[in-house]
Design an enzyme around this catalytic site. Structure first.
Site, PDB file in Angstrom:
ATOM      1  N   LYS A 126     -52.467  88.636 -53.000  1.00 42.22           N
ATOM      2  CA  LYS A 126     -51.316  87.686 -52.307  1.00 42.22           C
ATOM      3  C   LYS A 126     -50.846  89.090 -51.395  1.00 42.22           C
ATOM      4  CE  LYS A 126     -49.432  84.576 -52.566  1.00 42.22           C
ATOM      5  NZ  LYS A 126     -49.748  82.676 -52.898  1.00 42.22           N
ATOM      6  N   ASP A 166     -49.365  80.401 -47.128  1.00 38.54           N
ATOM      7  CA  ASP A 166     -48.314  80.125 -48.400  1.00 38.54           C
ATOM      8  C   ASP A 166     -47.346  79.722 -47.636  1.00 38.54           C
ATOM      9  OD1 ASP A 166     -48.219  80.704 -51.744  1.00 38.54           O
ATOM     10  OD2 ASP A 166     -46.709  81.508 -50.735  1.00 38.54           O
TER      11      ASP A 166
HETATM   12  P1  NDP Z   1     -44.675  75.339 -47.175  1.00 35.09           P
HETATM   13  O1  NDP Z   1     -43.754  76.851 -46.395  1.00 35.09           O
HETATM   14  O2  NDP Z   1     -45.989  74.264 -46.343  1.00 35.09           O
HETATM   15  O3  NDP Z   1     -43.121  74.985 -47.394  1.00 35.09           O
HETATM   16  C1  NDP Z   1     -42.461  75.270 -48.317  1.00 35.09           C
HETATM   17  C2  NDP Z   1     -41.074  74.482 -48.791  1.00 35.09           C
HETATM   18  O4  NDP Z   1     -40.407  74.776 -50.187  1.00 35.09           O
HETATM   19  C3  NDP Z   1     -40.603  74.046 -47.806  1.00 35.09           C
HETATM   20  O5  NDP Z   1     -40.090  72.121 -47.712  1.00 35.09           O
HETATM   21  C4  NDP Z   1     -38.928  74.526 -47.702  1.00 35.09           C
HETATM   22  O6  NDP Z   1     -38.135  75.207 -46.789  1.00 35.09           O
HETATM   23  C5  NDP Z   1     -39.036  75.717 -49.150  1.00 35.09           C
HETATM   24  N1  NDP Z   1     -38.507  76.435 -49.749  1.00 35.09           N
HETATM   25  C6  NDP Z   1     -39.076  77.970 -49.457  1.00 35.09           C
HETATM   26  N2  NDP Z   1     -38.456  78.665 -49.948  1.00 35.09           N
HETATM   27  C7  NDP Z   1     -37.298  78.049 -50.354  1.00 35.09           C
HETATM   28  C8  NDP Z   1     -35.892  78.836 -50.745  1.00 35.09           C
HETATM   29  N3  NDP Z   1     -36.329  80.040 -51.170  1.00 35.09           N
HETATM   30  N4  NDP Z   1     -35.235  77.729 -52.236  1.00 35.09           N
HETATM   31  C9  NDP Z   1     -35.219  76.310 -50.949  1.00 35.09           C
HETATM   32  N5  NDP Z   1     -36.380  75.822 -50.620  1.00 35.09           N
HETATM   33  C10 NDP Z   1     -37.141  76.739 -50.044  1.00 35.09           C
HETATM   34  O7  NDP Z   1     -44.908  75.697 -48.620  1.00 35.09           O
HETATM   35  P2  NDP Z   1     -46.323  75.771 -49.455  1.00 35.09           P
HETATM   36  O8  NDP Z   1     -45.836  73.714 -49.358  1.00 35.09           O
HETATM   37  O9  NDP Z   1     -47.261  75.886 -49.153  1.00 35.09           O
HETATM   38  O10 NDP Z   1     -46.059  75.894 -51.078  1.00 35.09           O
HETATM   39  C11 NDP Z   1     -45.216  75.862 -51.690  1.00 35.09           C
HETATM   40  C12 NDP Z   1     -45.111  76.523 -53.312  1.00 35.09           C
HETATM   41  O11 NDP Z   1     -46.407  76.432 -53.189  1.00 35.09           O
HETATM   42  C13 NDP Z   1     -44.943  78.051 -52.942  1.00 35.09           C
HETATM   43  O12 NDP Z   1     -44.837  78.092 -54.387  1.00 35.09           O
HETATM   44  C14 NDP Z   1     -46.342  78.349 -52.867  1.00 35.09           C
HETATM   45  O13 NDP Z   1     -46.819  79.837 -53.082  1.00 35.09           O
HETATM   46  C15 NDP Z   1     -47.339  77.571 -53.689  1.00 35.09           C
HETATM   47  N6  NDP Z   1     -48.910  76.836 -53.844  1.00 35.09           N
HETATM   48  C16 NDP Z   1     -48.930  77.179 -52.374  1.00 35.09           C
HETATM   49  C17 NDP Z   1     -50.498  76.414 -51.659  1.00 35.09           C
HETATM   50  C18 NDP Z   1     -50.953  76.468 -50.727  1.00 35.09           C
HETATM   51  O14 NDP Z   1     -52.651  76.216 -50.071  1.00 35.09           O
HETATM   52  N7  NDP Z   1     -50.084  76.455 -49.364  1.00 35.09           N
HETATM   53  C19 NDP Z   1     -51.459  76.565 -53.339  1.00 35.09           C
HETATM   54  C20 NDP Z   1     -50.901  77.198 -53.934  1.00 35.09           C
HETATM   55  C21 NDP Z   1     -49.308  77.190 -54.556  1.00 35.09           C
HETATM   56  P3  NDP Z   1     -37.823  75.947 -45.976  1.00 35.09           P
HETATM   57  O15 NDP Z   1     -38.490  75.034 -44.811  1.00 35.09           O
HETATM   58  O16 NDP Z   1     -36.050  75.083 -45.813  1.00 35.09           O
HETATM   59  O17 NDP Z   1     -37.990  76.704 -46.212  1.00 35.09           O
HETATM   60  O1  2IT Z   2     -50.791  79.780 -53.876  1.00 30.83           O
HETATM   61  C1  2IT Z   2     -51.997  79.475 -53.568  1.00 30.83           C
HETATM   62  O2  2IT Z   2     -52.928  80.053 -54.595  1.00 30.83           O
HETATM   63  C2  2IT Z   2     -52.234  79.902 -52.516  1.00 30.83           C
HETATM   64  N1  2IT Z   2     -51.353  80.401 -51.765  1.00 30.83           N
HETATM   65  C3  2IT Z   2     -53.202  79.182 -51.932  1.00 30.83           C
HETATM   66  C4  2IT Z   2     -54.265  81.191 -51.969  1.00 30.83           C
HETATM   67  C5  2IT Z   2     -55.720  80.611 -51.316  1.00 30.83           C
HETATM   68  O3  2IT Z   2     -56.320  81.431 -50.946  1.00 30.83           O
HETATM   69  O4  2IT Z   2     -56.437  79.656 -50.181  1.00 30.83           O
END
Ligand code: NDP
Ligand code: 2IT
Length: 446
Positions: A126, A166
């Protein structure tokens, strides 16, 4: 046994002082794995867990760049290369002001087990930076990404370490990062996943985490003869994972009541439908606006500074960030009749909240199983890049479905309690551990 776990955690705590999220993630895994290791003679003497909690390598670097005013800004960049026993390091990049070494070590640690669960040959890593893309122009984001990659390029590669998105890193950022890597190295390779379809990306990668999460929930419900039809769902976040989880829930006939961002949550008692979701996608991905605008447009409530867990629901999907669902939220959810909580985010539920779900015997699906669909399709993107070929939407979606089903099966194999309750935390931790442990044993002390 408790004594053994405490001794192990004491040592990890001393060596990683102040890294609270990392220690939290290690504690959860140790509680499942240490009792299991005692049953397997070849694991017992190999100090596997002691080795797994130590990253193979951590890279920390300066990221200087020029903002639109011509001022110099300096951020800190990281890549944690945690474990490469079953494949090249693989895992996302997070750009958020809260990023520090402890946060990225927790995410890299989780990624090792998650990637193993997918059944694909990917190690765990990561990275990211304490850069906040919010309020920055496209030009500033590009400048930052170029500076970030100007150092990162020497540590990554299609067979070495393959980053992806992420929090704060989506298609736009992956494009800028890829462009800079290509320019420095003079090669067009699968060094990143989450690329645009026209330049080596996989169909369904943007949707994969959210869709995969819902496929996993369907497997849980199926086991009790239930389905998503008519279920009330609360979701936090409104980014990549939340949007596509909502989309799949709506497609399956469930009712999505909430979404959130860091300013608060919206509650739409009529349910978010396809056209409202299109509005959210435009608001978040193109305008980069705030979720409260939804409440103004559709005349519903906005709860500033709050998270959606007090809203009555059947299923809760925390899809924003770590430690966003606490013990009091868990009690409220259980009291309101919630039957299942599944983590789209990484570690959104605190240990105290998880203990309440387990005690109440409601279904709880941890992130390393439930959100593995994203990295799984990243793995499929790597396969397509190696083949120099692109699969159809249906091909990728069917593979994603079958991977989520298989992860569910692995959880069942290792997670069933004596009373028949499905402990998905135990199932995912042991299921993810076994493959990594066997590979480490086979490869000697390296
Ligand atoms: P994005 O940046 O697309 O969206 C993040 C969302 O979460 C936004 O709505 C953001 O609000 C909110 N957010 C982020 N940080 C905070 C905080 N500290 N407090 C409150 N709200 C918060 O990210 P993703 O959707 O990609 O990721 C969301 C979660 O999913 C994370 O935990 C990530 O690690 C996990 N994840 C993502 C994957 C992926 O493929 N993208 C795969 C597996 C897990 P704001 O815009 O106001 O910051
Ligand atoms: O937390 C996760 O699994 C991710 N942000 C996706 C990682 C990836 O390599 O697609």
């Amino acid at each position: 046994m408790t004594e053994m776990i405490n001794q192990f955690l004491d040592k990890v705590q001393k060596r990683n002082a102040g890294e609270s999220e990392f220690l939290q993630a290690v504690a959860e895994v140790a509680e499942s794995i240490i009792p299991y290791i005692q049953e397997i003679p070849q694991y017992k003497s190999a100090r596997l867990l002691e080795r797994i909690v130590e990253p193979e390598r951590v890279i920390i670097f300066r990221v200087p760049w020029l903002n639109d005013k011509g001022d110099i800004e300096v951020n800190r960049g990281f890549r944690v290369q945690m474990n490469s026993s079953i494949g090249p390091y693989k895992g996302g990049l997070r750009f958020h002001p809260s990023v520090n070494l402890g946060v990225l070590k927790f995410l890299a640690f989780e990624q090792v087990f998650k990637n193993s669960l997918t059944g694909l040959p990917m190690g765990g890593g990561k990275g990211g930076a304490d850069f906040d893309p919010k309020g920055r122009s496209d030009n500033e984001v590009m400048k930052f990404c170029q500076s970030f990659m100007t150092e990162l390029y020497r540590h990554v590669g299609a067979d070495i370490d393959v980053p992806a998105g992420d929090i704060g890193v989506g298609g736009r950022e992956i494009g800028y990062l890829f462009g800079q890597y290509k320019r420095i190295k003079g090669e067009f390779s699968g060094v990143l996943t989450g690329k645009g379809f026209e330049w080596g990306g996989s169909l369904i990668r943007p949707e994969a985490t959210g869709y995969g999460l819902v496929y996993f929930v369907e497997e849980i419900l199926k086991a009790t003869g239930d389905s998503l039809v008519g279920k009330k769902i609360t979701i936090s976040g409104s980014g990549n994972v939340a949007q596509y989880a909502a989309e799949k829930c709506i497609e399956r006939g469930a009712m999505v009541l909430t979404l959130s961002d860091s300013e608060g949550f919206i509650y739409d008692p009529d349910g978010i439908d396809v056209s409202k979701l299109e509005y959210i996608k435009h608001l978040k991905n193109t305008d980069r606006g705030r979720i409260k605008k939804y409440a103004e447009k559709y005349n519903c409530s906005f709860f500033p500074g709050e998270r959606p867990w007090k809203i009555k629901c059947d299923i809760a999907l925390p899809n924003a960030t770590q430690n966003e669902l606490h013990a009091d939220d868990a009690m409220q959810l259980v009291k309101n009749g919630c039957i299942c909580v599944a983590e789209g985010a990484n570690m959104p539920c605190t240990p105290e909240a998880i203990a309440i779900f387990h005690k109440s015997r409601i279904f709880f699906a941890p992130g390393k199983a439930a959100n593995a669909g994203g990295v799984a399709v990243s793995g499929l993107e790597m396969s397509q890049n190696s083949q120099r070929y692109a699969w159809s939407r249906d091909e990728v979606d069917n593979k994603l479905k079958s991977i989520m089903k298989d992860i569910h099966k692995i959880c069942l194999k290792y997670g069933k309690e004596k009373d028949g309750y499905m402990n998905y935390v135990k199932g995912a931790n042991i299921g993810g551990f076994v493959k990594v442990a066997d590979a480490m044993l086979a490869q000697g002390i390296v």
